[in-house]
Design a protein around this motif. Structure first.
Motif, PDB file in Angstrom:
ATOM      1  N   VAL A 192       0.856  -1.183   0.000  1.00  0.00           N
ATOM      2  CA  VAL A 192       0.000   0.000   0.000  1.00  0.00           C
ATOM      3  C   VAL A 192       0.897   1.239   0.000  1.00  0.00           C
ATOM      4  CG1 VAL A 192      -1.744   1.295   1.271  1.00  0.00           C
ATOM      5  CG2 VAL A 192      -1.823  -1.212   1.219  1.00  0.00           C
ATOM      6  N   SER A 193       0.623   2.157  -0.890  1.00  0.00           N
ATOM      7  CA  SER A 193       1.418   3.388  -0.949  1.00  0.00           C
ATOM      8  C   SER A 193       0.572   4.582  -0.545  1.00  0.00           C
ATOM      9  CB  SER A 193       1.979   3.602  -2.360  1.00  0.00           C
ATOM     10  OG  SER A 193       0.933   3.934  -3.259  1.00  0.00           O
ATOM     11  N   GLN A 194       1.230   5.608  -0.106  1.00  0.00           N
ATOM     12  CA  GLN A 194       0.566   6.861   0.226  1.00  0.00           C
ATOM     13  C   GLN A 194       1.356   8.001  -0.387  1.00  0.00           C
ATOM     14  OE1 GLN A 194      -0.562   5.920   4.699  1.00  0.00           O
ATOM     15  NE2 GLN A 194      -1.098   8.046   4.229  1.00  0.00           N
ATOM     16  N   HIS A 195       0.612   9.012  -0.816  1.00  0.00           N
ATOM     17  CA  HIS A 195       1.265  10.187  -1.389  1.00  0.00           C
ATOM     18  C   HIS A 195       0.498  11.436  -1.016  1.00  0.00           C
ATOM     19  CE1 HIS A 195       3.591  12.575  -4.235  1.00  0.00           C
ATOM     20  NE2 HIS A 195       2.458  13.131  -4.578  1.00  0.00           N
ATOM     21  N   PRO A 196       1.151  12.473  -0.546  1.00  0.00           N
ATOM     22  CA  PRO A 196       2.589  12.570  -0.322  1.00  0.00           C
ATOM     23  C   PRO A 196       2.987  11.917   1.011  1.00  0.00           C
ATOM     24  CG  PRO A 196       1.536  14.607   0.302  1.00  0.00           C
ATOM     25  CD  PRO A 196       0.441  13.721  -0.242  1.00  0.00           C
ATOM     26  N   SER A 197       4.275  11.801   1.236  1.00  0.00           N
ATOM     27  CA  SER A 197       4.739  11.264   2.509  1.00  0.00           C
ATOM     28  C   SER A 197       4.746  12.347   3.574  1.00  0.00           C
ATOM     29  CB  SER A 197       6.131  10.652   2.357  1.00  0.00           C
ATOM     30  OG  SER A 197       7.031  11.616   1.829  1.00  0.00           O
ATOM     31  N   TRP A 198       4.906  13.581   3.133  1.00  0.00           N
ATOM     32  CA  TRP A 198       4.775  14.693   4.069  1.00  0.00           C
ATOM     33  C   TRP A 198       4.311  15.925   3.301  1.00  0.00           C
ATOM     34  CZ3 TRP A 198       7.788  19.039   3.283  1.00  0.00           C
ATOM     35  CH2 TRP A 198       8.920  18.865   2.486  1.00  0.00           C
ATOM     36  N   VAL A 199       3.574  16.774   3.974  1.00  0.00           N
ATOM     37  CA  VAL A 199       3.052  17.970   3.330  1.00  0.00           C
ATOM     38  C   VAL A 199       2.905  19.074   4.370  1.00  0.00           C
ATOM     39  CG1 VAL A 199       0.666  17.136   3.580  1.00  0.00           C
ATOM     40  CG2 VAL A 199       1.197  18.906   1.891  1.00  0.00           C
ATOM     41  N   VAL A 228      -5.887  20.010   1.594  1.00  0.00           N
ATOM     42  CA  VAL A 228      -4.818  19.119   1.168  1.00  0.00           C
ATOM     43  C   VAL A 228      -5.379  17.728   0.940  1.00  0.00           C
ATOM     44  CG1 VAL A 228      -4.163  18.586   3.552  1.00  0.00           C
ATOM     45  CG2 VAL A 228      -2.511  18.264   1.712  1.00  0.00           C
ATOM     46  N   LYS A 229      -4.917  17.081  -0.123  1.00  0.00           N
ATOM     47  CA  LYS A 229      -5.399  15.757  -0.472  1.00  0.00           C
ATOM     48  C   LYS A 229      -4.294  14.732  -0.283  1.00  0.00           C
ATOM     49  CE  LYS A 229      -8.002  15.082  -4.151  1.00  0.00           C
ATOM     50  NZ  LYS A 229      -8.435  14.915  -5.556  1.00  0.00           N
ATOM     51  N   ILE A 230      -4.651  13.612   0.314  1.00  0.00           N
ATOM     52  CA  ILE A 230      -3.730  12.504   0.529  1.00  0.00           C
ATOM     53  C   ILE A 230      -4.272  11.293  -0.221  1.00  0.00           C
ATOM     54  CG2 ILE A 230      -2.632  11.006   2.223  1.00  0.00           C
ATOM     55  CD1 ILE A 230      -3.186  13.223   4.317  1.00  0.00           C
ATOM     56  N   GLU A 231      -3.405  10.656  -1.005  1.00  0.00           N
ATOM     57  CA  GLU A 231      -3.818   9.491  -1.779  1.00  0.00           C
ATOM     58  C   GLU A 231      -3.325   8.197  -1.138  1.00  0.00           C
ATOM     59  OE1 GLU A 231      -3.956  11.253  -6.357  1.00  0.00           O
ATOM     60  OE2 GLU A 231      -2.440   9.782  -5.778  1.00  0.00           O
ATOM     61  N   HIS A 287     -13.501   7.016  -2.540  1.00  0.00           N
ATOM     62  CA  HIS A 287     -12.933   5.708  -2.905  1.00  0.00           C
ATOM     63  C   HIS A 287     -13.415   5.405  -4.316  1.00  0.00           C
ATOM     64  CE1 HIS A 287     -11.797   1.541  -1.121  1.00  0.00           C
ATOM     65  NE2 HIS A 287     -11.471   1.602  -2.386  1.00  0.00           N
ATOM     66  N   ALA A 288     -12.725   6.025  -5.267  1.00  0.00           N
ATOM     67  CA  ALA A 288     -13.211   6.033  -6.644  1.00  0.00           C
ATOM     68  C   ALA A 288     -12.971   4.729  -7.391  1.00  0.00           C
ATOM     69  CB  ALA A 288     -12.568   7.187  -7.407  1.00  0.00           C
ATOM     70  N   SER A 289     -11.983   3.970  -6.952  1.00  0.00           N
ATOM     71  CA  SER A 289     -11.685   2.724  -7.657  1.00  0.00           C
ATOM     72  C   SER A 289     -11.260   1.672  -6.647  1.00  0.00           C
ATOM     73  CB  SER A 289     -10.573   2.931  -8.690  1.00  0.00           C
ATOM     74  OG  SER A 289      -9.312   3.027  -8.041  1.00  0.00           O
ATOM     75  N   LEU A 290     -11.048   0.466  -7.124  1.00  0.00           N
ATOM     76  CA  LEU A 290     -10.675  -0.617  -6.227  1.00  0.00           C
ATOM     77  C   LEU A 290      -9.240  -0.519  -5.739  1.00  0.00           C
ATOM     78  CD1 LEU A 290     -12.444  -3.629  -7.979  1.00  0.00           C
ATOM     79  CD2 LEU A 290     -13.025  -2.616  -5.782  1.00  0.00           C
ATOM     80  N   THR A 291      -8.498   0.462  -6.235  1.00  0.00           N
ATOM     81  CA  THR A 291      -7.109   0.600  -5.800  1.00  0.00           C
ATOM     82  C   THR A 291      -6.761   1.990  -5.277  1.00  0.00           C
ATOM     83  OG1 THR A 291      -6.403   1.179  -8.048  1.00  0.00           O
ATOM     84  CG2 THR A 291      -6.307  -1.164  -7.439  1.00  0.00           C
ATOM     85  N   LEU A 292      -7.736   2.870  -5.193  1.00  0.00           N
ATOM     86  CA  LEU A 292      -7.429   4.250  -4.800  1.00  0.00           C
ATOM     87  C   LEU A 292      -8.493   4.819  -3.879  1.00  0.00           C
ATOM     88  CD1 LEU A 292      -5.830   6.909  -5.052  1.00  0.00           C
ATOM     89  CD2 LEU A 292      -7.216   7.424  -7.086  1.00  0.00           C
ATOM     90  N   SER A 293      -8.018   5.354  -2.767  1.00  0.00           N
ATOM     91  CA  SER A 293      -8.883   6.123  -1.868  1.00  0.00           C
ATOM     92  C   SER A 293      -8.154   7.421  -1.559  1.00  0.00           C
ATOM     93  CB  SER A 293      -9.153   5.348  -0.578  1.00  0.00           C
ATOM     94  OG  SER A 293      -9.909   6.142   0.338  1.00  0.00           O
ATOM     95  N   THR A 294      -8.908   8.498  -1.438  1.00  0.00           N
ATOM     96  CA  THR A 294      -8.287   9.787  -1.118  1.00  0.00           C
ATOM     97  C   THR A 294      -8.938  10.392   0.109  1.00  0.00           C
ATOM     98  OG1 THR A 294      -9.789  10.996  -2.593  1.00  0.00           O
ATOM     99  CG2 THR A 294      -7.683  10.265  -3.522  1.00  0.00           C
ATOM    100  N   LEU A 295      -8.112  11.064   0.892  1.00  0.00           N
ATOM    101  CA  LEU A 295      -8.562  11.804   2.068  1.00  0.00           C
ATOM    102  C   LEU A 295      -8.227  13.269   1.820  1.00  0.00           C
ATOM    103  CD1 LEU A 295      -9.447  12.140   5.080  1.00  0.00           C
ATOM    104  CD2 LEU A 295      -7.062  11.697   5.680  1.00  0.00           C
ATOM    105  N   THR A 296      -9.232  14.122   1.836  1.00  0.00           N
ATOM    106  CA  THR A 296      -9.012  15.550   1.680  1.00  0.00           C
ATOM    107  C   THR A 296      -9.329  16.244   2.989  1.00  0.00           C
ATOM    108  OG1 THR A 296      -9.570  15.472  -0.689  1.00  0.00           O
ATOM    109  CG2 THR A 296      -9.612  17.632   0.390  1.00  0.00           C
ATOM    110  N   VAL A 297      -8.345  16.928   3.513  1.00  0.00           N
ATOM    111  CA  VAL A 297      -8.544  17.725   4.721  1.00  0.00           C
ATOM    112  C   VAL A 297      -8.900  19.130   4.255  1.00  0.00           C
ATOM    113  CG1 VAL A 297      -7.557  18.516   6.890  1.00  0.00           C
ATOM    114  CG2 VAL A 297      -6.829  16.327   5.920  1.00  0.00           C
TER     115      VAL A 297
END
Lengths: 115, 119
Positions: free
Chosen positions: B4-11, B19-22, B71-81
């Protein structure tokens, strides 16, 4: 509601020695999963070991083993031949077998390994 | 496997901005992903459960209008603060659960986390 308790905020162990981290939980369900996760300074959560409640045999993974006492609702982690790389936060987690797959985490135990 | 990856690692962002985190599952499909928040020297606090193709389920006390999850696809979820404030500064971690052929899942696999600092 289920709860998970880790009563040892911090533990220390000498390199090459054995240490046991404690975890107790409360649930009214008969089937569930229990996990131990390691979080090193990088903060990447790493699965250490998993135990299915219906299995009587304690899970083992190399130097890591658990003592699962279902009646006592206890799930301790034993680390044998401790290594410097074992130093980390260790979290115990509970998960139901049905419904949501969310975890209930304990508060964690910080393990220090002394050279 | 089960990465599982996350982007960005820091912001770092300014107060009032969003800010959006993937969170991506790289080698498996995940109908369910989870978002956690972790304060220093504390345990992970579950914020919400993200379900592909449907609305997220938020834990009690988490502001759904502030922490938008998609959670737009089976491999991607985004968190927007949204409209971030200094008190939103924290370490955010996502996780995903792969399903086996029987549709059963076992453990969660975690991303490396995102450190958010709001100035």
């Amino acid at each position: 509601a289920q709860t998970v308790t880790q009563s040892q905020p911090e533990m220390s162990v000498q390199e090459a020695e054995t240490v046991t981290l404690s975890c107790t939980y409360d649930t009214s369900e008969s089937d569930y999963y229990l996990f131990w996760y390691k979080q090193p300074p990088s903060r990447q959560m790493i699965l250490v070991i998993r135990q299915e409640a219906y299995k009587q045999q304690n899970a083992t993974e190399n130097r890591f083993s658990v003592n699962f006492q279902k009646a006592a609702k206890s799930f301790s982690l034993k680390i044998s031949d401790s290594q410097l790389g074992d130093a980390a936060m260790y979290f115990c987690a509970y998960r139901r077998t049905s419904g949501t797959y969310k975890y209930i985490f304990g508060t964690g135990t910080r393990l220090k390994v002394l050279a | 496997g089960a990465v599982v990856s996350q982007h960005p690692s820091w912001v770092i962002c300014k107060s009032g901005t969003s800010v959006k985190i993937e969170c991506r599952s790289l080698d498996f499909q995940a109908t369910t992903m989870f978002w956690y928040r972790q304060f220093p020297k504390q345990s992970l606090m579950l914020m919400a459960t993200s379900n592909e193709g449907s609305k997220a389920t938020y834990e009690q006390g988490v502001e759904k209008d502030k922490f938008l999850i998609n959670h737009a696809s089976l491999t991607l979820s985004t968190l927007t603060v949204t409209s971030a404030h200094p008190e939103d500064s924290s370490f955010y971690i996502c996780s995903a659960t792969p399903l086996d052929l029987a549709g059963f899942s076992y453990e969660q696999y975690f991303g490396p986390g995102t450190r958010l600092t709001v100035t």
